[in-house]
Design a protein around this motif. Structure first.
Motif, mmCIF file in Angstrom:
data_model
loop_
_atom_site.group_PDB
_atom_site.id
_atom_site.type_symbol
_atom_site.label_atom_id
_atom_site.label_comp_id
_atom_site.label_asym_id
_atom_site.label_seq_id
_atom_site.Cartn_x
_atom_site.Cartn_y
_atom_site.Cartn_z
ATOM 1 N N UNK A 51 -2.501 -2.030 14.592
ATOM 2 C CA UNK A 51 -1.401 -1.502 13.797
ATOM 3 C C UNK A 51 -1.528 -2.029 12.374
ATOM 4 N N UNK A 52 -1.166 -1.211 11.393
ATOM 5 C CA UNK A 52 -1.190 -1.662 10.000
ATOM 6 C C UNK A 52 -0.237 -2.839 9.776
ATOM 7 N N UNK A 53 0.754 -2.986 10.648
ATOM 8 C CA UNK A 53 1.676 -4.115 10.546
ATOM 9 C C UNK A 53 0.977 -5.453 10.767
ATOM 10 N N UNK A 54 -0.210 -5.395 11.376
ATOM 11 C CA UNK A 54 -0.932 -6.639 11.667
ATOM 12 C C UNK A 54 -1.806 -7.101 10.500
ATOM 13 N N UNK A 55 -1.849 -6.333 9.423
ATOM 14 C CA UNK A 55 -2.631 -6.750 8.260
ATOM 15 C C UNK A 55 -2.088 -8.052 7.696
ATOM 16 N N UNK A 56 -2.983 -8.924 7.268
ATOM 17 C CA UNK A 56 -2.561 -10.202 6.711
ATOM 18 C C UNK A 56 -1.930 -10.014 5.329
ATOM 19 N N UNK A 57 -1.155 -10.991 4.916
ATOM 20 C CA UNK A 57 -0.529 -10.969 3.593
ATOM 21 C C UNK A 57 -1.597 -10.920 2.500
#
Length: 241
Positions: free
Chosen positions: A24-30
């Motif tokens: 999921x794109x929500x899992x991309x790091x800061x």
């Protein structure tokens, strides 16, 4: 009939992803999102770019239409974003283009000579960035989207300054394999693999433009809208913002 045609058109692109895990794109790091913002900023005209992105400040002196340079004194890091192409072929808007695009592993959105010229410009312009970093003891991270991502990866692989420590690229492609091969000529395959693993290649599932360029530490994501079949929309930097 329309849905069958769309599925058939994209099948060539999606087939290349079979067996690969997507996130999921929500899992991309800061940090990855920060680099995505800067890759997006590189597409803007130099005088229209934001002067700050998070705690990074734009250094206009070292920025131009081809790249944007941001620096954080607190992080002691410079991020250089290389601009990608702005005029992709019109047929990329057509979902039916997916199969034919994915079928050609050496597809180029620009002539090889133009890509090589851009890379040589980048080599010259990076010297100023390296000088800035060396005077302050800062490290440099690199980023870019599409052709900008491929050029960023290529530069990182070839760099011998010791100041570039990694980076994030997004749907890297545009020049694809042939341009990468020419740019990195003289660098051994083990060296390329070792260096490219330090750069994370963020890739949207079903993007046929960059699917054939798999250099880097590959991480695949589902698009924001899984029902979107447009290759161009799946390829866009907006997916990561």
């Amino acid at each position: 009939m329309a849905s069958v045609a769309l599925a058939a058109g994209a099948a060539g692109a999606f087939a290349l992803y079979r067996g690969l895990k997507s996130h999921s794109l929500d899992s991309m790091s800061t940090d990855a999102r920060l680099h995505a913002k800067m890759s997006s900023a590189a597409y803007e005209e130099p005088d229209e770019r934001s002067n700050t992105i998070d705690d990074y400040i734009l250094l206009s002196r070292y920025s131009n239409k081809r790249l944007a340079m941001y620096v954080s004194d607190s992080q002691k890091r410079i991020i250089v974003a290389i601009r990608g192409t702005t005029n992709l072929w019109p047929e990329f808007n057509n979902p039916m283009a997916g199969a034919s695009i994915a079928a050609d592993a050496n597809i180029c959105c620009l002539p090889i000579t133009h890509i090589m010229q851009r890379f040589h410009w980048i080599i010259a312009e990076m010297q100023g960035v390296i000088d800035f970093a060396s005077k302050r003891g800062y490290r440099i991270s690199i980023t870019g989207h599409s052709l900008g991502g491929m050029l960023a990866m290529s530069y990182f692989v070839r760099d011998t300054s010791g100041y570039f420590v990694g980076g994030h690229v997004f749907n890297a492609g545009g020049g694809m394999r042939e341009a990468f091969r020419l740019i990195t000529f003289g660098t051994t395959e083990p060296e390329i693999q070792l260096r490219s693993r330090l750069v994370t290649h963020h890739h949207i599932y079903g993007d046929p433009i960059s699917v054939v360029f798999s250099r880097g530490n590959l991480r695949i994501y589902q698009p924001k809208n899984p029902l979107c079949m447009s290759p161009l929309k799946r390829h866009a930097i907006d997916q990561f913002l």
